[in-house]
Design a protein around this motif. Structure first.
Motif, PDB file in Angstrom:
ATOM      1  N   LYS A 150      -8.685  -1.882  -6.128  1.00  0.00           N
ATOM      2  CA  LYS A 150      -7.416  -1.896  -5.400  1.00  0.00           C
ATOM      3  C   LYS A 150      -7.670  -2.154  -3.910  1.00  0.00           C
ATOM      4  O   LYS A 150      -8.719  -2.647  -3.515  1.00  0.00           O
ATOM      5  N   MET A 151      -6.721  -1.775  -3.086  1.00  0.00           N
ATOM      6  CA  MET A 151      -6.756  -2.118  -1.664  1.00  0.00           C
ATOM      7  C   MET A 151      -7.782  -1.296  -0.896  1.00  0.00           C
ATOM      8  O   MET A 151      -8.005  -0.119  -1.175  1.00  0.00           O
ATOM      9  N   LYS A 196      -7.134   7.868  -5.285  1.00  0.00           N
ATOM     10  CA  LYS A 196      -7.328   7.341  -3.946  1.00  0.00           C
ATOM     11  C   LYS A 196      -8.452   8.091  -3.234  1.00  0.00           C
ATOM     12  O   LYS A 196      -8.664   9.282  -3.463  1.00  0.00           O
ATOM     13  N   ASP A 212      -8.832   3.048  -7.321  1.00  0.00           N
ATOM     14  CA  ASP A 212      -7.571   3.113  -6.576  1.00  0.00           C
ATOM     15  C   ASP A 212      -7.837   2.773  -5.111  1.00  0.00           C
ATOM     16  O   ASP A 212      -8.951   2.423  -4.728  1.00  0.00           O
ATOM     17  N   ASP A 213      -6.803   2.894  -4.277  1.00  0.00           N
ATOM     18  CA  ASP A 213      -6.905   2.495  -2.881  1.00  0.00           C
ATOM     19  C   ASP A 213      -7.931   3.322  -2.116  1.00  0.00           C
ATOM     20  O   ASP A 213      -8.170   4.497  -2.429  1.00  0.00           O
ATOM     21  N   SER A 239       0.847  -1.193   0.000  1.00  0.00           N
ATOM     22  CA  SER A 239       0.000   0.000   0.000  1.00  0.00           C
ATOM     23  C   SER A 239       0.884   1.245   0.000  1.00  0.00           C
ATOM     24  O   SER A 239       2.109   1.162   0.020  1.00  0.00           O
ATOM     25  N   SER A 240       0.234   2.425   0.002  1.00  0.00           N
ATOM     26  CA  SER A 240       0.971   3.691   0.102  1.00  0.00           C
ATOM     27  C   SER A 240       1.089   4.145   1.541  1.00  0.00           C
ATOM     28  O   SER A 240       1.662   5.207   1.815  1.00  0.00           O
ATOM     29  N   TYR A 276      -8.560   4.333   1.924  1.00  0.00           N
ATOM     30  CA  TYR A 276      -8.035   4.308   3.297  1.00  0.00           C
ATOM     31  C   TYR A 276      -9.002   5.080   4.191  1.00  0.00           C
ATOM     32  O   TYR A 276      -9.293   6.254   3.936  1.00  0.00           O
ATOM     33  N   GLY A 316      -9.156  -6.064  -4.750  1.00  0.00           N
ATOM     34  CA  GLY A 316      -7.901  -5.761  -4.075  1.00  0.00           C
ATOM     35  C   GLY A 316      -7.811  -6.415  -2.709  1.00  0.00           C
ATOM     36  O   GLY A 316      -8.773  -6.998  -2.200  1.00  0.00           O
TER      37      GLY A 316
END
Length: 655
Positions: free
Chosen positions: A422-423, A382, A401-402, A286-287, A404, A451
């Motif tokens: 994605k995650m 994101k 995209d991710d 991950s970022s 969070y 993801g």
């Protein structure tokens, strides 16, 4: 006249003599032919027995030689040279046996398959292979192939081809077994109560066998039902001698006791260490600058702080007309009929008339509600949220995209497609609910999560007359619950589809749901949990269309209403399972480190009040485990590993 009579008598005598001569010759010929057939059959048995022994010795030699190979994680690919050297020694050791025409081992770890013995050119065209990344993983797959000679003194073709697949991998030993428990001691080990049917090998160090199955009545009291005992279509393995008095005919279905074998190489996992490693492997992709260094709530708090401090270029989108700041808005969970307090000082993103597309990364402070009410919503960058996030779809809602989130994530799919490519990371809990009708086109509607996913607290998944898809791996810090509609009648139509390895730091509870594999049921769920595993009310009071069993291994025929659970379940603690009102059909395996208790009956069940069977013999069990070794070669990078290579051998095929 006398001369004519004498002549007729002579002819009669000659005819009778001829008939008896022919009969005699036929008997002699039949005797010779029977003798030849007996001789041919004897040769066939001798050849087959000798060949099987060679294959068994080779497997044992492989286990002994690989035990000495050190695993260097910095030079994973170097293991191929060591393995090939040992396998070539084996071919050389056994290929000169007088009854062997051809002996080879083919590396089917990747394409193209590699034949280690070119003197067996007929075997070089073997098509079977796997897609193992041999530069990243120690796992290797081999096919042992032996062809016998046809003895010159034998009439008829008795040559045989024997094939056996073996897998070498640093995976824990419990993945070898259909059913098992590792512990020994009081109230620990494997408890087989009633009449389960296990197709595959079983492992235990403590074993209790009881012909009566336990079950719970509607008033929460307990009862017992007599059964014809458990059937084992495989071998029993143990690391102790505790099982010797129990492996005898009178303790098994139709008095067919399994063979007891010793497993001196059994290696289990260190769950906490594995859980931490797998969490950090995901976070590394991950970022987020986050790592799991502490257990429980400390990890949740650390993750929340990292997400709140995550920096992106776009920090305020409330002024671009796509986002509305609302002093008070209805909690989207109330759409499901729950009474929940409205959200205060939150944001709302709603596609009312035309599609909404967010091309850049977004970070928002506070709670956020995203609703694809009348048009699709797409996030190309994101999405970072410092509060709770609600994703509610009527039309398509796509996250490319991710994602969070420092609070909870609620994914609510009422219609359309809700997909995350994605995650997804939440420092708190993740709840996923869907009721979209997608039985005709699972890719057009419903929830699809492609993801990895990390939940700092719990994961709750609920499918109501729909299918939810997970196509990657999941880490859940606390508890897992996966369920369907409890009011279903006449069969489960709630499905959760997996190509995933899941790690849970606490308990797992599955109920009223079909667990299927992705890619047309070819893939699996592999679930590891630290504490208790509970699986209940699966196909409750449903029955196979034909409950009469055929020959061993006593598996049902194709049945569109009762689908196997495509899963391997492991708990580091205990599991109690009941195939009485429920009907379990697991295509994979189940293992409990401390205690595994299975209760099962055979035949049809209409209600928990009507369980008094007159005869269960000859009927399918309501708890079936059919071991599937393919789980070893799926999601290898996410499976737990130990410090040395283990050998996993498949069934021997004789053509």
């Amino acid at each position: 006249m006398a001369k004519n009579e004498a002549g007729n008598t002579l002819i009669t005598v000659l005819l009778v003599s001829l008939v008896f001569t022919i009969l005699g010759l036929s008997i002699v010929a039949a005797s010779i032919g029977g003798s030849k057939r007996v001789e041919t059959r004897e040769s066939d048995l001798n050849l087959t027995y000798g060949s099987v022994k060679v294959i068994e010795k080779m497997v044992a030699d492989v286990a002994a030689s690989t035990d000495m190979i050190e695993l260097d994680r910095d030079h994973i690919g170097d293991i191929d040279n060591e393995l090939q050297k040992e396998l070539l020694k084996l071919i050389k050791k056994y290929e000169d046996e007088p009854f062997i025409d051809c002996l080879t081992i083919i590396d089917v770890s990747r394409s193209p398959a590699n034949n280690l013995n070119p003197s067996c050119p007929a075997m070089a065209a073997l098509d079977s292979h796997f897609a193992i990344e041999t530069d990243k993983d120690f796992t290797r797959a081999y096919e042992m192939i032996l062809t016998t000679k046809n003895p010159a003194e034998t009439e008829g073709e008795v040559a045989r081809t024997l094939r056996k697949r073996i897998i070498l991998s640093p995976l824990p030993s419990f993945l070898k077994y259909a059913v098992g428990s590792d512990a020994d001691g009081k109230d620990k080990g494997l408890f087989l109560n009633g009449s389960a049917n296990i197709v595959g090998n079983v492992y235990a160090n403590e074993l209790l066998i009881d012909k009566e199955a336990n079950y719970q009545n509607r008033d929460q009291t307990w009862s017992r039902q007599s059964t014809p005992l458990t059937s084992i279509n495989g071998d029993f393995y143990s690391s102790t001698a505790n099982l010797l008095p129990l492996i005898k005919p009178e303790n098994f279905y139709k008095k067919a006791e399994p063979e007891l074998k010793h497993d001196s190489q059994f290696v289990n996992i260190h769950f906490d260490h594995t859980f931490t490693d797998r969490t950090n492997e995901m976070l590394k992709n991950s970022s987020l600058q986050a790592r799991r260094t502490a257990e429980g709530s400390a990890f949740t708090d650390d993750l929340r702080a990292v997400i709140k401090n995550f920096q992106i270029l776009t920090t305020n989108i409330a002024d671009d007309g796509k986002v509305e700041k609302v002093e008070k808005q209805s909690n989207p969970l109330s759409l499901l009929g729950e009474s929940i307090e409205p959200l205060e000082e939150s944001y709302r993103i709603e596609a009312r008339e035309k599609p909404l597309v967010f091309k850049e990364d977004i970070k928002m402070s506070g709670d956020v509600v995203v609703i694809s009410a009348n048009a699709p919503v797409t996030f190309e960058g994101k999405l970072v949220v410092s509060g709770d996030l609600y994703l509610v779809s009527y039309k398509d809602l796509i996250l490319l995209d991710d994602v969070y989130v420092a609070g909870d994530i609620h994914i609510i799919n009422l219609d359309g497609r809700l997909a995350a490519e994605k995650m997804i990371v939440s420092s708190d809990s993740i709840t996923i609910e869907s009721s979209a009708e997608n039985s005709k086109d699972i890719d057009a509607k419903g929830v699809t999560l492609n993801g990895d996913m990390i939940s700092g607290k719990d994961l709750c998944v609920k499918a109501v007359d729909t299918a939810i898809q997970f196509n990657n791996n999941i880490v859940v810090n606390n508890a897992i619950r996966i369920s369907g509609d409890e009011t279903d009648k006449g069969g489960e139509d709630d499905e959760v589809v997996f190509d995933s390895v899941i790690y849970g730091g606490d308990t797992a509870h599955l109920s009223n749901v079909n667990i299927l594999g992705a890619e047309d049921n070819k893939k699996h769920l592999i679930l590891f949990v630290k504490n208790e595993l509970l699986i209940t009310r699966m196909n409750e009071f449903n029955n196979f269309k034909n409950t009469r069993e055929s020959a061993p291994p006593y598996l049902p025929g194709e049945d569109k209403d009762i689908q196997p659970l495509k899963a391997f379940f492991y708990t580091d603690n205990k599991a109690e399972l009941y195939g009485v009102g429920s009907l379990f059909y697991i295509n994979g395996g189940i293992f409990a480190r401390e205690k595994l208790e299975i209760n099962a009956v055979r035949g049809k069940v209409k209600s928990i009040e009507r369980l008094r069977f007159t005869d269960q013999d000859g009927h399918l069990s309501r708890f079936i485990v059919d071991y599937n070794q393919d789980v070893l070669l799926e999601r290898i990078d996410a499976l737990p590993i130990v410090e040395k290579l283990q050998i996993f051998s498949d069934e021997l095929i004789i053509d």
